[in-house]
Design a protein around this motif. Sequence first.
Motif, PDB file in Angstrom:
ATOM      1  N   MET A  58       0.854  -1.183   0.000  1.00 20.14           N
ATOM      2  CA  MET A  58       0.000   0.000   0.000  1.00 20.14           C
ATOM      3  C   MET A  58       0.896   1.241   0.000  1.00 20.14           C
ATOM      4  N   VAL A  59       0.467   2.210  -0.750  1.00 17.78           N
ATOM      5  CA  VAL A  59       1.194   3.476  -0.836  1.00 17.78           C
ATOM      6  C   VAL A  59       0.262   4.617  -0.432  1.00 17.78           C
ATOM      7  N   ARG A  60       0.820   5.630   0.211  1.00 14.32           N
ATOM      8  CA  ARG A  60       0.047   6.817   0.565  1.00 14.32           C
ATOM      9  C   ARG A  60       0.578   7.996  -0.234  1.00 14.32           C
ATOM     10  N   LEU A  61      -0.287   8.572  -1.062  1.00 13.40           N
ATOM     11  CA  LEU A  61       0.088   9.728  -1.871  1.00 13.40           C
ATOM     12  C   LEU A  61      -0.421  10.998  -1.205  1.00 13.40           C
ATOM     13  N   PRO A  62       0.467  11.955  -0.934  1.00 16.84           N
ATOM     14  CA  PRO A  62       0.009  13.219  -0.359  1.00 16.84           C
ATOM     15  C   PRO A  62      -0.754  14.052  -1.379  1.00 16.84           C
ATOM     16  N   LEU A  63      -1.694  14.832  -0.885  1.00 22.50           N
ATOM     17  CA  LEU A  63      -2.421  15.791  -1.716  1.00 22.50           C
ATOM     18  C   LEU A  63      -1.861  17.174  -1.426  1.00 22.50           C
ATOM     19  N   ILE A  64      -1.466  17.869  -2.475  1.00 18.65           N
ATOM     20  CA  ILE A  64      -0.887  19.205  -2.370  1.00 18.65           C
ATOM     21  C   ILE A  64      -1.771  20.163  -3.161  1.00 18.65           C
ATOM     22  N   PRO A  65      -2.125  21.307  -2.576  1.00 23.58           N
ATOM     23  CA  PRO A  65      -2.957  22.256  -3.333  1.00 23.58           C
ATOM     24  C   PRO A  65      -2.181  22.886  -4.480  1.00 23.58           C
ATOM     25  N   LYS A  66      -2.825  23.040  -5.635  1.00 26.60           N
ATOM     26  CA  LYS A  66      -2.197  23.685  -6.788  1.00 26.60           C
ATOM     27  C   LYS A  66      -1.940  25.163  -6.549  1.00 26.60           C
ATOM     28  N   GLU A  67      -2.616  25.722  -5.592  1.00 28.07           N
ATOM     29  CA  GLU A  67      -2.467  27.154  -5.332  1.00 28.07           C
ATOM     30  C   GLU A  67      -1.055  27.514  -4.889  1.00 28.07           C
ATOM     31  N   GLY A  68      -0.302  26.568  -4.334  1.00 30.22           N
ATOM     32  CA  GLY A  68       1.068  26.810  -3.928  1.00 30.22           C
ATOM     33  C   GLY A  68       1.159  27.397  -2.533  1.00 30.22           C
ATOM     34  N   PRO A  69       2.360  27.371  -1.958  1.00 27.01           N
ATOM     35  CA  PRO A  69       2.536  27.800  -0.572  1.00 27.01           C
ATOM     36  C   PRO A  69       2.241  29.270  -0.335  1.00 27.01           C
ATOM     37  N   GLN A  70       2.448  30.084  -1.344  1.00 32.92           N
ATOM     38  CA  GLN A  70       2.221  31.508  -1.153  1.00 32.92           C
ATOM     39  C   GLN A  70       0.748  31.882  -1.254  1.00 32.92           C
ATOM     40  N   ASN A  71      -0.060  31.052  -1.901  1.00 30.37           N
ATOM     41  CA  ASN A  71      -1.466  31.388  -2.114  1.00 30.37           C
ATOM     42  C   ASN A  71      -2.451  30.455  -1.431  1.00 30.37           C
ATOM     43  N   GLY A  72      -2.075  29.204  -1.214  1.00 28.89           N
ATOM     44  CA  GLY A  72      -3.047  28.225  -0.742  1.00 28.89           C
ATOM     45  C   GLY A  72      -2.808  27.751   0.670  1.00 28.89           C
ATOM     46  N   PRO A  73      -3.781  27.055   1.217  1.00 24.35           N
ATOM     47  CA  PRO A  73      -3.654  26.527   2.568  1.00 24.35           C
ATOM     48  C   PRO A  73      -2.704  25.337   2.594  1.00 24.35           C
ATOM     49  N   TRP A  74      -1.833  25.269   3.581  1.00 21.64           N
ATOM     50  CA  TRP A  74      -0.902  24.149   3.697  1.00 21.64           C
ATOM     51  C   TRP A  74      -1.299  23.205   4.809  1.00 21.64           C
ATOM     52  N   ARG A  75      -2.536  23.259   5.265  1.00 21.01           N
ATOM     53  CA  ARG A  75      -2.958  22.346   6.324  1.00 21.01           C
ATOM     54  C   ARG A  75      -2.990  20.905   5.831  1.00 21.01           C
ATOM     55  N   HIS A  76      -2.897  20.706   4.522  1.00 17.61           N
ATOM     56  CA  HIS A  76      -2.957  19.360   3.971  1.00 17.61           C
ATOM     57  C   HIS A  76      -1.591  18.672   3.943  1.00 17.61           C
ATOM     58  N   THR A  77      -0.536  19.375   4.246  1.00 18.01           N
ATOM     59  CA  THR A  77       0.805  18.780   4.212  1.00 18.01           C
ATOM     60  C   THR A  77       1.657  19.351   5.340  1.00 18.01           C
ATOM     61  N   ARG A  78       2.270  18.457   6.095  1.00 22.64           N
ATOM     62  CA  ARG A  78       3.172  18.894   7.161  1.00 22.64           C
ATOM     63  C   ARG A  78       4.590  18.868   6.598  1.00 22.64           C
ATOM     64  N   ARG A  79       5.171  20.017   6.460  1.00 23.27           N
ATOM     65  CA  ARG A  79       6.508  20.098   5.861  1.00 23.27           C
ATOM     66  C   ARG A  79       7.557  19.353   6.673  1.00 23.27           C
ATOM     67  N   ALA A  80       7.347  19.228   7.978  1.00 25.94           N
ATOM     68  CA  ALA A  80       8.327  18.577   8.836  1.00 25.94           C
ATOM     69  C   ALA A  80       8.507  17.098   8.501  1.00 25.94           C
ATOM     70  N   CYS A  81       7.563  16.482   7.790  1.00 23.43           N
ATOM     71  CA  CYS A  81       7.697  15.060   7.450  1.00 23.43           C
ATOM     72  C   CYS A  81       8.588  14.852   6.231  1.00 23.43           C
ATOM     73  N   LEU A  82       9.084  15.925   5.630  1.00 17.51           N
ATOM     74  CA  LEU A  82       9.984  15.850   4.484  1.00 17.51           C
ATOM     75  C   LEU A  82      11.366  16.359   4.885  1.00 17.51           C
ATOM     76  N   PRO A  83      12.398  15.984   4.157  1.00 20.06           N
ATOM     77  CA  PRO A  83      13.749  16.443   4.492  1.00 20.06           C
ATOM     78  C   PRO A  83      13.857  17.963   4.487  1.00 20.06           C
ATOM     79  N   VAL A  84      14.700  18.493   5.365  1.00 20.57           N
ATOM     80  CA  VAL A  84      14.908  19.932   5.437  1.00 20.57           C
ATOM     81  C   VAL A  84      15.738  20.406   4.250  1.00 20.57           C
ATOM     82  N   PHE A  85      16.675  19.580   3.795  1.00 21.09           N
ATOM     83  CA  PHE A  85      17.568  19.970   2.714  1.00 21.09           C
ATOM     84  C   PHE A  85      17.752  18.789   1.772  1.00 21.09           C
ATOM     85  N   TYR A  86      17.825  19.059   0.506  1.00 22.81           N
ATOM     86  CA  TYR A  86      18.095  18.008  -0.460  1.00 22.81           C
ATOM     87  C   TYR A  86      18.870  18.609  -1.625  1.00 22.81           C
ATOM     88  N   MET A  87      19.535  17.724  -2.375  1.00 24.50           N
ATOM     89  CA  MET A  87      20.384  18.163  -3.486  1.00 24.50           C
ATOM     90  C   MET A  87      19.792  17.717  -4.821  1.00 24.50           C
TER      91      MET A  87
END
Length: 100
Positions: free
Chosen positions: A1-30
């Motif tokens: 089973m896989v869980r796919l996150p839902l992200i609003p198309k409005e983007g972080p500057q325009n839309g609500p981010w209550r649907h995704t917790r940024r802390a569950c993703l890496p702080v830095f990546y290359m």
Amino acid sequence: MVRLPLIPKEGPQNGPWRHTRRACLPVFYMNDFSRLGLRVRSCDAALSVLAEYRYGVVQDADGSHVALDRADQVQAVVQLLNGHGIDCEIADVADQIYQG
């Protein structure tokens, strides 16, 4: 089973981010980190349709997700949401959160 996150198309500057917790993703990546998810216009409407059609909707501390059993269900979910007038696409959601 896989869980796919839902992200609003409005983007972080325009839309609500209550649907995704940024802390569950890496702080830095290359530019080698990717996270498959669904970009939708109206997460609330998408979650409602997914629940109505008995897809596994998960809303927890990490955000809103849809749980799928098989890979072919990803395209079926996109078609279902688009068929209900909800703009939806498969996307690298990490790219939607970070400023690279």
